[in-house]
Design an enzyme around this catalytic site. Structure first.
Site, PDB file in Angstrom:
ATOM      1  N   ALA A 227       0.812  -1.217   0.000  1.00 18.15           N
ATOM      2  CA  ALA A 227       0.000   0.000   0.000  1.00 18.15           C
ATOM      3  C   ALA A 227       0.847   1.270   0.000  1.00 18.15           C
ATOM      4  CB  ALA A 227      -0.944  -0.015   1.196  1.00 18.15           C
TER       5      ALA A 227
ATOM      6  N   HIS B 293      -0.297   2.982  10.159  1.00 17.26           N
ATOM      7  CA  HIS B 293      -0.598   1.541  10.067  1.00 17.26           C
ATOM      8  C   HIS B 293       0.160   0.723  11.095  1.00 17.26           C
ATOM      9  CE1 HIS B 293       3.076   1.813   7.642  1.00 17.26           C
ATOM     10  NE2 HIS B 293       3.166   0.507   7.595  1.00 17.26           N
ATOM     11  N   ARG B 294       1.238   1.295  11.640  1.00 18.19           N
ATOM     12  CA  ARG B 294       2.021   0.569  12.621  1.00 18.19           C
ATOM     13  C   ARG B 294       1.693   1.014  14.050  1.00 18.19           C
ATOM     14  NH1 ARG B 294       7.210  -2.229  11.006  1.00 18.19           N
ATOM     15  NH2 ARG B 294       5.950  -3.602  12.298  1.00 18.19           N
TER      16      ARG B 294
ATOM     17  N   GLU C 197      10.731   2.250  17.773  1.00 19.95           N
ATOM     18  CA  GLU C 197      10.570   1.239  16.717  1.00 19.95           C
ATOM     19  C   GLU C 197      11.104  -0.117  17.146  1.00 19.95           C
ATOM     20  OE1 GLU C 197       9.389   1.911  13.229  1.00 19.95           O
ATOM     21  OE2 GLU C 197       8.511   3.697  14.118  1.00 19.95           O
TER      22      GLU C 197
ATOM     23  N   HIS D 100      15.676   2.419   9.457  1.00 23.16           N
ATOM     24  CA  HIS D 100      15.957   1.815  10.765  1.00 23.16           C
ATOM     25  C   HIS D 100      17.453   1.492  10.805  1.00 23.16           C
ATOM     26  CE1 HIS D 100      11.609   0.108  11.060  1.00 23.16           C
ATOM     27  NE2 HIS D 100      11.725   1.093  11.918  1.00 23.16           N
TER      28      HIS D 100
ATOM     29  N   CYS E 232      14.353  -8.050   9.691  1.00 18.48           N
ATOM     30  CA  CYS E 232      13.106  -7.359  10.075  1.00 18.48           C
ATOM     31  C   CYS E 232      12.065  -8.358  10.534  1.00 18.48           C
ATOM     32  CB  CYS E 232      12.497  -6.610   8.893  1.00 18.48           C
ATOM     33  SG  CYS E 232      13.535  -5.338   8.218  1.00 18.48           S
TER      34      CYS E 232
END
Ligand code: SUG
Length: 444
Positions: free
Chosen positions: A18, A136-137, A173, A249, A368
């Site tokens: 997305a 979204h996170r 994160e 990250h 990840c």
């Protein structure tokens, strides 16, 4: 025996592209591409089994329930579930996509974890990441907390904190910006927290183009919660110039394991001083720092290949191996570098390549997909054993994926109520396979 387990996020049935992550080039470049949820989940399961076959303890973290109807209703979409989906699809497609993301698969971002040997109370600490930088996170952390509780469900060994308050000043994160170096997993280690910016210290530079998702203040708060010893904890700043080149990250540009730190020459701000701090804090025993120069591998190739989003694992014979995505073979500089790596004076003796392309296309490599949890023998037996990978579990979960997942998804499929039902049916069954209890809102 202490070991470091990897808990991988199982890719959820709504895996889609997305373009939700500004600053993550793969996510942006694949916006609206068709995804393959079944292939994505099977790729992830195959990597988990391979790590198990290499002698590692491999765990499984269940995906989140999507779409997140609670969030959609909180945003004012009402009526039946079908109404909510149809209205969101028509009026606010970005919000629908955010509430449908399978992004919890990247479990490096699920939480920060500190092993018991490093914490004053001798317990393993978990803090779910608030992930505030991306909508979204940001809707993941409550479910993350419930899932971690169901897997590490023993107060004698495990402490579960809430996520930090959801504000950019405390943007967190999780383990994507956290590495631990040690001589042995059972000995006190050096915890490295890497932040992208400080919320309050204006003397620290910030990226100009893309967001820094992790703040110094968040890293410090997690270190406090986990009762870490200041002498064995370092806070290093990521080089802001490379955040602007797509390194969103720290684990896209550096990775550590045992007494090895593998990083690009441009990973940290004022790198030589930063690495001196690491060496001093690590102490007298040998520490291998493998720095890759810009000449050898450009930042662009590092980001395209995810050379540093690899997993370094220690095998039972003491040798280290690198778990790399097959994209590393497609970038000439990276392929040449990896072919030579085992000949260098450092502990990695072998490189294993894995196809995790479905995840890579959204900016998620092998590292990840996993959350590292160092555990003593007693702690290992306190883990929910139904969430530990073996050949039988791999077969069972592959069958489950084949039964419930679609081959392909595109954005317009998200308005289809049948997809919601399929997701809930699949996850309901999964909670039984992994014996998690009723962890999802739709089960309550
Ligand atoms: O947060 N991608 C994830 C990738 C996370 C990678 N994790 C680590 N480096 N540890 C992210 O940017 C893309 C979703 C989309 O665009 O559909 C996404 O969320």
């Amino acid at each position: 025996m202490h070991l470091e387990a990897n808990f991988d996020g199982l890719v959820g049935p709504s895996h889609n592209y997305a373009g939700l992550s500004v600053g993550n080039l793969a996510s942006q470049n694949h916006a609206n591409a068709k995804s393959n949820p079944k292939a994505a989940a099977l790729q992830g399961l195959d990597k988990m089994l391979a790590l198990h076959d290499l002698g590692m303890m491999q765990g499984i973290l269940a995906p989140q329930s999507r779409p997140d109807l609670t969030s959609l209703r909180q945003m004012g979409f009402h009526g039946s579930n079908a109404d909510v989906l149809a209205k969101a699809h028509q009026q606010a497609p970005q919000l629908l996509a955010a509430c449908y993301s399978a992004s919890s698969m990247w479990s490096a971002n699920a939480a920060t974890v500190s092993p018991s040997v490093d914490s004053a109370d001798n317990k393993v600490h978990f803090t779910p990441a608030n992930l505030v930088n991306k909508l979204h996170r940001a809707i993941e952390h409550e479910q993350t907390g419930r899932t971690l509780q169901a897997v590490f469900n023993d107060d004698n060994h495990f402490v579960h904190h809430s996520a930090l308050p959801s504000h950019d000043a405390l943007g967190d994160e999780g383990a994507a910006n956290h590495t631990r170096l040690c001589r042995d997993y059972g000995e006190r280690g050096l915890q490295l927290f890497v932040y992208g910016k400080s919320a309050y210290d204006v003397s620290k530079p910030q990226p100009q183009r893309f967001p820094a998702r992790q703040t110094l203040e968040a890293s410090q708060a997690v270190a406090r919660l986990h009762q870490l010893d200041g002498k064995h904890t370092l806070f290093l700043q990521q080089n802001p110039a490379i955040i602007d080149q797509g390194v969103f990250h720290n684990d896209v540009i550096a990775v550590g394991n045992h007494n090895m730190l593998f990083c690009h020459q441009q990973a940290f701000l004022n790198q030589s001083q930063a690495l001196d701090k690491v060496k001093n804090a690590f102490g007298d025993s040998p520490l291998y720092i493998e720095q890759v120069s810009t000449e050898e591998v450009s930042i662009e190739q590092a980001v395209k290949s995810y050379l540093f989003n690899t997993q370094i694992i220690t095998l039972s014979n003491g040798e280290m191996a690198l778990i790399a995505p097959t994209e590393c073979l497609e970038q000439p500089q990276v392929a040449a570098y990896l072919a030579d790596l085992p000949n260098r004076n450092q502990p990695i003796r072998k490189v294993h390549f894995f196809d995790v392309k479905q995840s890579m296309q959204n900016g998620g490599g092998p590292a990840c997909l996993r959350l590292r949890v160092a555990l003593s023998a007693q702690e290992q037996s306190a883990v929910n054993q139904h969430c530990v990978m073996n050949a039988a579990k791999h077969q069972q979960l592959s069958q489950w994926v084949n039964k419930h997942y679609r081959d392909q998804l595109s954005f317009d499929d998200l308005r289809d109520e049948a997809l919601l039902t399929e997701n809930q049916t699949a996850l309901d069954e999964l909670t039984q396979l992994l014996q998690l209890g009723s962890i999802y809102p739709f089960q309550r």
